[in-house]
Design an enzyme around this catalytic site. Structure first.
Site, PDB file in Angstrom:
ATOM      1  CB  SER A 122      -0.959   0.056   1.191  1.00 55.96           C
ATOM      2  OG  SER A 122      -0.762  -0.952   2.094  1.00 55.96           O
ATOM      3  CG  HIS A 143      -3.054  -0.943  -3.340  1.00 55.77           C
ATOM      4  ND1 HIS A 143      -3.486   0.334  -3.076  1.00 55.77           N
ATOM      5  CD2 HIS A 143      -2.953  -1.543  -2.123  1.00 55.77           C
ATOM      6  CE1 HIS A 143      -3.624   0.484  -1.776  1.00 55.77           C
ATOM      7  NE2 HIS A 143      -3.308  -0.640  -1.179  1.00 55.77           N
ATOM      8  CD  GLU A 155      -4.847   2.833  -5.612  1.00 55.52           C
ATOM      9  OE1 GLU A 155      -5.452   3.880  -5.353  1.00 55.52           O
ATOM     10  OE2 GLU A 155      -3.811   2.485  -4.993  1.00 55.52           O
ATOM     11  CG  ASN A 193      -3.990   4.577   1.099  1.00 53.84           C
ATOM     12  OD1 ASN A 193      -5.139   4.650   1.552  1.00 53.84           O
ATOM     13  ND2 ASN A 193      -3.289   3.463   1.121  1.00 53.84           N
TER      14      ASN A 193
END
Ligand code: NAD
Length: 508
Positions: A122, A143, A155, A193
């Site tokens: 991540s 991801h 992702e 994120n």
């Protein structure tokens, strides 16, 4: 493609994420090998997956045959050497660069030259993971989001040396697994994120300056359509996890103040108030825990007449809200007159004003506009359902009777006004502005496309709309002006307008 044509998948790391990835790959028809450094962890994970799959059968979501077939495709292996025929490796081991690099070096010597090496990291750079490998082009980020079988987003992250064809292959595979894939360039936080940071940061900043309470701020953001307010969401994620993601994005950006973690959250982590998992975060959990409460709304009789300023300005969301508000006021017996070209948006009742926030505090604006009786309301970015909370704030010079009457006028729009301290940009306006700004910067830097950002935020963190969909409902110029005003007010480095957004904001 026949099941026999599907490449065998090796999943390394049989923890929460690895087990979920194994389940999804097996349900899509792949033969899956599962490896973990801990003895028996892979076998235990497979047993648990058996329970999960049969649980889905019991709920009628999967046939017994499909569950048995998926489980039969998953084989725990005791040595990585048993997975030499893997066409795709997904590593989901501990989040540590050296451990992941060592694993990739080991894998490189084992699997064929065509096999793809994907990482579920991540926060670690895909470029850094590929460094030193013989064929760095086959290293790519894949991801997934937790829980993997339920969360739609993947992702697909390309580092500097990732082959475009490899990223496309992983994109196609994720799609075949029933996921929505989005391409991302390897930069700190990738898409979700990174863009999500302001959702937490703005509320934490408002809490630090004591502009309001977690319950009020959460209610206002839920009113804007978010499924959970930032405080309840941080409580759910765990403050330790949320803090460490923020810190990692901050460090990876060389300490850019825009991503600076919050002292409010730091103290909660230090104190073990980690959220749901520890029984207490912003809220208390467990039996007998008090439910969060909101202050009783204020109110008074409505004025006999008002003037609506700025019809047609401020973007589609504000126009729609204004129209519905004016209709509701008229239905309540208030005479509504439309004023043209005044340069601000909101209602005027005699010498008093109830205006849409533009990023200045009510007190600053009251002085600049020579209007002592000034109350600001927050951005109605979404169609607000009846009873939705909407923030407002009065200038220091505003009288109690006008604060009461402004609340009554807002209530007429079907919302429950929540009074904050006089913070610039209130809560929804500054949060949405900063989310759009961060997304704009990600696009500016080639991290993702505007469509990719919208998809990623809606599927990765369940946002009610994507940042560029909000931009279409608001106005680039208004967002730029709002952030510039926050910058002028706070004089820090957090409120820095993205070049992408500034260009759009001035191209009028
Ligand atoms: P976890 O702790 O549940 O599982 C990690 C597993 O890897 C453990 O079973 C551990 O024994 C095993 N392991 C550690 N080092 C190993 C090695 N060298 N070789 C083989 N096995 C090894 O962790 P997790 O939450 O599943 O996270 C795994 C990865 O996925 C991390 O990179 C994490 O950043 C990423 N990720 C996690 C989440 C999440 O919400 N948990 C979401 C997205 C991505």
């Amino acid at each position: 493609m026949n099941a026999s044509d599907l490449p065998p998948v090796l999943v390394v790391g049989a923890g929460i994420m690895g087990a979920g990835i194994a389940q999804v790959a097996a349900q899509a028809g792949h033969r899956v090998m599962l490896f973990d450094a801990r003895d028996a962890a892979a076998a235990t994970a497979r047993d648990k997956l058996g329970q999960t799959l049969h649980g889905l059968v019991a709920k009628g979501r999967l046939s017994a045959e499909a569950a048995d077939a998926a489980l039969a495709r998953i084989a725990p292996i005791a040595r990585l050497e048993e997975a030499a025929d893997a066409g795709l490796v997904v590593e989901a081991i501990v989040e540590n660069l050296e451990a992941k690099r060592a694993l990739l070096r080991q894998l490189e010597a084992l699997v064929s030259a065509e096999a793809v090496l994907a990482s579920n990291t991540s926060s670690i750079s895909i470029t850094a993971l590929a460094n030193g490998l013989r064929v760095p082009g086959r290293v790519v980020g894949m991801h997934f989001f937790n829980p993997v079988p339920l969360m739609k987003l993947v992702e697909v992250v390309s580092g500097l040396q990732t082959d475009a064809a490899v990223a496309e292959r992983v994109f196609a595979l994720a799609t075949a697994w029933g996921k929505t894939a989005v391409h991302a360039r390897s930069t700190p936080g990738f898409i979700v994120n990174r863009i999500a940071r302001p959702y937490y940061a703005e509320t934490l900043a408002l809490l630090q300056e004591r502009a309001s309470t977690p319950a009020v701020l959460d209610a206002c953001l839920r009113g804007a359509g978010f499924r959970m307010g930032p405080c309840e969401l941080m409580d759910l994620i765990g403050h330790d996890t949320n803090f460490s993601v923020t810190e990692s994005v901050y460090q990876a950006n060389f300490g850019d103040k825009r991503f600076q973690p919050s002292l409010v959250q730091r103290e909660m982590v230090d104190g073990g108030l980690l959220g749901r998992k520890s029984g207490r975060g912003f809220y208390a959990y467990g039996e007998g825990a008090p439910a969060p409460t909101l202050p009783a709304p204020r109110g008074s009789a409505l004025p006999a007449s008002v003037r609506w300023h700025g019809a047609g300005a401020g973007g589609a969301a504000v126009t729609t809200f204004g129209q519905r508000w004016c209709d509701a006021l008229a239905a309540a017996g208030v005479a509504v007159e439309l004023a043209e070209g005044s340069g601000w948006i909101g209602l005027e009742a005699g010498a008093a004003r109830l205006a849409l926030t533009d990023g200045r505090t009510a007190t600053e604006r009251a002085q600049a506009e020579g209007c002592a009786e000034l109350v600001l309301f927050d951005l109605p970015i979404a169609e607000l359902p009846a009873g939705a909370a909407l923030a407002c704030a009065g200038a220091r010079s505003a009288s109690e009777p006008w604060l009461d009457q402004a609340a009554a006028l807002l209530a007429c729009a079907g919302v429950v006004p929540q009074q904050l301290d006089d913070a610039p940009g209130l809560v929804v306006a500054r949060t949405v502005a900063m989310l759009v700004n961060e997304a704009a910067d990600a696009v500016q830097q080639g991290v993702c496309s505007t469509e990719g950002a919208d998809l990623a935020m809606k599927l990765g963190v369940n946002y009610p709309a994507g940042p560029f969909e909000w931009l279409a409902r608001w106005e680039a110029a208004a967002i730029v002006a709002l952030i510039d005003r926050l910058d002028a007010f706070y004089r820090g480095e957090r409120y820095r307008v993205s070049p992408w957004l500034r260009r759009r904001g001035s191209a009028r």
